[in-house]
Design an enzyme around this catalytic site. Structure first.
Site, short mmCIF file in Angstrom:
data_model
loop_
_atom_site.label_atom_id
_atom_site.label_comp_id
_atom_site.label_asym_id
_atom_site.label_seq_id
_atom_site.Cartn_x
_atom_site.Cartn_y
_atom_site.Cartn_z
N GLY A 106 2.49 1.93 10.85
CA GLY A 106 3.45 3.02 10.72
C GLY A 106 4.16 3.38 12.01
O GLY A 106 4.80 4.42 12.11
N GLU A 150 -6.84 4.54 8.02
CA GLU A 150 -6.63 5.98 7.77
C GLU A 150 -7.89 6.60 7.15
O GLU A 150 -8.21 7.76 7.43
CB GLU A 150 -5.39 6.17 6.87
N SER A 185 3.50 -2.54 10.38
CA SER A 185 4.96 -2.59 10.59
C SER A 185 5.58 -3.93 10.20
O SER A 185 6.48 -4.44 10.88
CB SER A 185 5.30 -2.23 12.04
N ASN A 233 0.87 -1.18 0.00
CA ASN A 233 0.00 0.00 0.00
C ASN A 233 0.91 1.23 0.00
O ASN A 233 1.49 1.57 1.03
CB ASN A 233 -0.89 -0.04 1.26
N TRP A 234 1.02 1.85 -1.16
CA TRP A 234 1.96 2.97 -1.29
C TRP A 234 1.40 4.27 -0.70
O TRP A 234 2.11 5.27 -0.63
CB TRP A 234 2.33 3.19 -2.78
N LYS A 235 0.14 4.26 -0.35
CA LYS A 235 -0.51 5.45 0.23
C LYS A 235 -0.29 6.68 -0.66
O LYS A 235 -0.23 6.54 -1.88
CB LYS A 235 -0.02 5.68 1.66
N GLY A 264 2.78 -1.22 4.36
CA GLY A 264 2.82 0.21 4.06
C GLY A 264 4.24 0.67 3.83
O GLY A 264 4.81 0.53 2.75
N GLY A 265 4.86 1.22 4.87
CA GLY A 265 6.18 1.84 4.77
C GLY A 265 7.22 1.02 4.02
O GLY A 265 7.91 1.54 3.13
N GLU A 278 -5.42 -5.19 10.54
CA GLU A 278 -4.42 -4.14 10.74
C GLU A 278 -4.67 -3.43 12.07
O GLU A 278 -5.45 -2.46 12.12
CB GLU A 278 -4.50 -3.12 9.60
N HIS A 291 -9.52 1.14 4.94
CA HIS A 291 -8.24 1.29 5.65
C HIS A 291 -8.46 2.19 6.86
O HIS A 291 -9.26 3.13 6.81
CB HIS A 291 -7.19 1.89 4.71
C1 PEP Z 1 -0.79 0.07 6.25
O1 PEP Z 1 -1.01 1.26 6.40
O2 PEP Z 1 -1.56 -0.63 5.58
C2 PEP Z 1 0.40 -0.48 6.90
C3 PEP Z 1 0.40 -1.73 7.23
O3 PEP Z 1 1.44 0.40 7.14
P1 PEP Z 1 2.89 0.04 7.76
O4 PEP Z 1 3.38 -1.23 7.10
O5 PEP Z 1 3.74 1.20 7.43
O6 PEP Z 1 2.69 -0.16 9.23
#
Ligand code: PEP
Length: 254
Positions: free
Chosen positions: A176, A100, A216, A12-14, A237-238, A170, A98
């Site tokens: 994050g 967010e 994470s 997920n590149w956001k 994500g990250g 999640e 999600h």
């Molecule tokens: C996400 O936002 O879907 C996610 C899992 O982010 P991260 O891997 O950065 O925690």
């Protein structure tokens, strides 16, 4: 690794990556992951990069996902993007609900459910996100919150549709933050989600649903989380923003 369901790992590149940066990233991923057959690999760039990334992965094992879509098909909905528009770019997956979006856009379970139904109507595979906050977990409410989100976001789906839906667990406190759920915490939540699916639909269909863990995930913790019996992949994500990070997560999970 031997799994009951094929693993699916999605990036997920956001709200990151210009078109040029997106192309760089996806070219690197093709180089590193082009031979991987054991795991379904999905990238979810921002809308603005879908067209170019789509062309770049046409002949590859990497599939395309979007990060959101409207529950409406067309019309006066300024700023929205429909399932049909995503299909024009050969998008196959779409992340819905999600945390967010639940937090910043106030998306409710009912809205996520409408989007999930609209995705299926267009033959897109939804990745439906659920997860508790730290306060909810520490207040002993994890199962109540997850159960409510899951039932609310999937109400009215047929058994065929649910089998073709991916759930992403999640925990909000792990997104994050660098603080991932332990493999045991992830397994416990995933087993609970599968039990809830069995109650809401049936046991056989619940066994077919793939449940990703997100929060994470890094190359160093991916394998022990993926090893858990009810963990069927990751939403990243990250670490999905760099070729090395994402490709090592995939390679370490084979
Ligand atoms: C996400 O936002 O879907 C996610 C899992 O982010 P991260 O891997 O950065 O925690």
């Amino acid at each position: 690794m031997q799994k009951e369901r094929k693993l699916i790992i999605a990036g997920n590149w956001k709200m990151n990556k210009t078109v040029a940066e997106a192309l760089d990233l996806v070219q690197g991923l093709k180089r590193e992951l082009g031979a991987v057959k054991e795991i379904d690999i999905v990238v979810c760039p921002p809308f603005t990069a879908l067209g170019e990334v789509s062309k770049q992965i046409l002949d590859s094992n990497i599939r395309l996902g979007a990060q959101n879509m409207s529950e409406q098909n067309e019309g006066a909905y300024t700023g929205e993007v429909s399932a049909g528009m995503l299909k024009e770019f050969s998008v196959r997956f779409v992340i819905l609900g999600h945390s967010e979006r639940r937090q910043y856009q106030n998306e409710s379970d009912a809205l996520v459910c409408k989007k999930t139904l609209a995705a299926h109507a267009a033959s897109l595979k939804p990745i439906v996100c659920v997860g508790e906050t730290l306060q909810e977990r520490e207040g002993g409410k994890m199962e109540e919150v997850l159960g409510q989100q899951l039932r609310g976001s999937l109400a009215g789906l047929t058994k065929e549709q649910i089998a073709d839906t991916i759930i992403a667990y999640e925990p909000v406190w792990a997104i994050g933050t660098g603080r991932n759920a332990t493999p045991q915490q992830a397994q416990q939540a995933h087993a609970f989600l599968r039990k809830t699916l069995a109650e809401q639909f049936d046991g056989a269909v619940a066994k077919r649903v793939r449940i990703q863990y997100g929060g994470s995930v890094k190359p160093g913790n991916a394998r022990e989380i993926m090893c858990q019996p009810d963990v069927d992949g990751a939403l990243v994500g990250g670490a999905s923003l760099e070729v090395r990070g994402f490709s090592d997560i995939v390679k370490n999970s084979i």
